[in-house]
Scaffold this motif. Structure first.
Motif, mmCIF file in Angstrom:
data_model
loop_
_atom_site.group_PDB
_atom_site.id
_atom_site.type_symbol
_atom_site.label_atom_id
_atom_site.label_comp_id
_atom_site.label_asym_id
_atom_site.label_seq_id
_atom_site.Cartn_x
_atom_site.Cartn_y
_atom_site.Cartn_z
ATOM 1 N N PRO A 191 26.198 -15.515 -4.011
ATOM 2 C CA PRO A 191 26.483 -15.928 -2.756
ATOM 3 C C PRO A 191 25.490 -15.578 -1.646
ATOM 4 O O PRO A 191 24.715 -14.510 -1.549
ATOM 5 C CB PRO A 191 27.741 -15.222 -2.564
ATOM 6 N N MET A 192 25.363 -16.530 -0.639
ATOM 7 C CA MET A 192 24.366 -16.435 0.601
ATOM 8 C C MET A 192 24.944 -16.988 1.872
ATOM 9 O O MET A 192 25.951 -17.947 1.579
ATOM 10 C CB MET A 192 22.992 -17.161 0.205
ATOM 11 N N ARG A 193 24.446 -16.392 2.953
ATOM 12 C CA ARG A 193 24.765 -16.985 4.108
ATOM 13 C C ARG A 193 24.155 -18.224 4.325
ATOM 14 O O ARG A 193 23.064 -18.484 3.631
ATOM 15 C CB ARG A 193 24.247 -16.097 5.272
ATOM 16 N N GLU A 194 24.569 -19.252 5.149
ATOM 17 C CA GLU A 194 23.903 -20.628 5.168
ATOM 18 C C GLU A 194 22.632 -20.647 5.466
ATOM 19 O O GLU A 194 21.896 -21.332 5.300
ATOM 20 C CB GLU A 194 25.160 -21.456 5.972
ATOM 21 N N ASP A 195 22.308 -19.742 6.554
ATOM 22 C CA ASP A 195 20.810 -19.793 6.996
ATOM 23 C C ASP A 195 19.910 -19.350 5.914
ATOM 24 O O ASP A 195 18.634 -19.831 5.807
ATOM 25 C CB ASP A 195 20.625 -18.930 8.317
ATOM 26 N N SER A 196 20.122 -18.522 5.180
ATOM 27 C CA SER A 196 19.470 -17.881 4.022
ATOM 28 C C SER A 196 19.437 -19.078 2.976
ATOM 29 O O SER A 196 18.222 -19.302 2.345
ATOM 30 C CB SER A 196 20.018 -16.685 3.361
ATOM 31 N N LEU A 197 20.426 -19.880 2.584
ATOM 32 C CA LEU A 197 20.425 -20.770 1.634
ATOM 33 C C LEU A 197 19.505 -21.920 2.006
ATOM 34 O O LEU A 197 18.798 -22.541 1.362
ATOM 35 C CB LEU A 197 22.055 -21.345 1.593
ATOM 36 N N CYS A 198 19.665 -22.258 3.326
ATOM 37 C CA CYS A 198 18.649 -23.419 4.156
ATOM 38 C C CYS A 198 17.531 -23.242 3.811
ATOM 39 O O CYS A 198 16.601 -23.961 3.088
ATOM 40 C CB CYS A 198 19.017 -23.788 5.361
ATOM 41 N N LYS A 199 16.837 -21.910 4.145
ATOM 42 C CA LYS A 199 15.645 -21.362 3.821
ATOM 43 C C LYS A 199 15.123 -21.490 2.238
ATOM 44 O O LYS A 199 14.124 -22.045 1.886
ATOM 45 C CB LYS A 199 15.302 -19.820 4.570
ATOM 46 N N ALA A 200 16.127 -21.056 1.285
ATOM 47 C CA ALA A 200 15.615 -21.000 0.062
ATOM 48 C C ALA A 200 15.654 -22.329 -0.422
ATOM 49 O O ALA A 200 14.798 -22.734 -1.292
ATOM 50 C CB ALA A 200 17.006 -20.361 -0.676
ATOM 51 N N LEU A 201 16.509 -23.298 -0.008
ATOM 52 C CA LEU A 201 16.256 -24.702 -0.427
ATOM 53 C C LEU A 201 14.937 -25.184 0.140
ATOM 54 O O LEU A 201 14.288 -26.175 -0.673
ATOM 55 C CB LEU A 201 17.443 -25.588 0.021
ATOM 56 N N LEU A 202 14.874 -25.009 1.433
ATOM 57 C CA LEU A 202 13.531 -25.580 1.870
ATOM 58 C C LEU A 202 12.236 -25.133 1.185
ATOM 59 O O LEU A 202 11.355 -25.766 1.065
ATOM 60 C CB LEU A 202 13.253 -25.082 3.521
ATOM 61 N N LEU A 203 12.331 -23.769 0.672
ATOM 62 C CA LEU A 203 11.171 -23.289 0.018
ATOM 63 C C LEU A 203 11.024 -23.972 -1.350
ATOM 64 O O LEU A 203 10.073 -24.337 -1.738
ATOM 65 C CB LEU A 203 11.257 -21.709 -0.299
ATOM 66 N N LEU A 204 12.191 -24.184 -2.122
ATOM 67 C CA LEU A 204 12.302 -24.750 -3.310
ATOM 68 C C LEU A 204 11.668 -26.172 -3.288
ATOM 69 O O LEU A 204 10.865 -26.648 -3.959
ATOM 70 C CB LEU A 204 13.834 -24.764 -3.838
ATOM 71 N N GLN A 205 11.953 -27.020 -2.263
ATOM 72 C CA GLN A 205 11.575 -28.184 -2.018
ATOM 73 C C GLN A 205 10.192 -28.286 -1.756
ATOM 74 O O GLN A 205 9.290 -29.157 -2.300
ATOM 75 C CB GLN A 205 12.273 -29.043 -0.748
ATOM 76 N N ALA A 206 9.710 -27.435 -0.979
ATOM 77 C CA ALA A 206 8.270 -27.178 -0.556
ATOM 78 C C ALA A 206 7.403 -26.848 -1.928
ATOM 79 O O ALA A 206 6.368 -27.560 -2.136
ATOM 80 C CB ALA A 206 8.031 -26.254 0.316
ATOM 81 N N MET A 207 7.900 -26.183 -2.648
ATOM 82 C CA MET A 207 7.352 -25.577 -3.928
ATOM 83 C C MET A 207 7.110 -26.817 -4.817
ATOM 84 O O MET A 207 6.272 -27.196 -5.557
ATOM 85 C CB MET A 207 7.905 -24.609 -4.437
ATOM 86 N N SER A 208 8.351 -27.476 -4.777
ATOM 87 C CA SER A 208 8.318 -28.781 -5.907
ATOM 88 C C SER A 208 7.105 -29.871 -5.508
ATOM 89 O O SER A 208 6.688 -30.336 -6.222
ATOM 90 C CB SER A 208 9.889 -29.389 -5.852
#
Length: 83
Positions: free
Chosen positions: A56-73
């Motif tokens: 479970p994550m806060r929404e702002d942390s989840l957004c940062k994690a998803l943006l990082l995942l997309q950039a890495m991809s």
């Protein structure tokens, strides 16, 4: 309607949790099975998969994690294309 697939907001802890869907036990989806409810699996979206693997994550942390995942991809895809 994709609304049923979005993560569930837990107002007590101010975090997002992956949403679940009922799934018969005879299907072998161990990698996405919910630990608490054995007859449920997470909905198959990237957001829910990240929440399932990381927790479970806060929404702002989840957004940062998803943006990082997309950039890495994207960087991986560019590296594969250039070689």
């Amino acid at each position: 309607c994709p609304r049923h697939r979005v993560p569930i907001y837990d107002s007590k802890e101010d975090v997002l949790r992956p949403s679940l869907v009922a799934c018969p036990a005879h299907f072998n989806f161990k990698f996405i099975r919910d630990g608490e409810k054995d007859d449920h699996v997470i909905n198959l979206t990237l957001i829910n998969l990240v929440l399932h693997k990381v927790g479970p994550m806060r929404e702002d942390s989840l957004c940062k994690a998803l943006l990082l995942l997309q950039a890495m991809s994207c960087l991986f895809g560019l590296a594969v294309r250039s070689h």
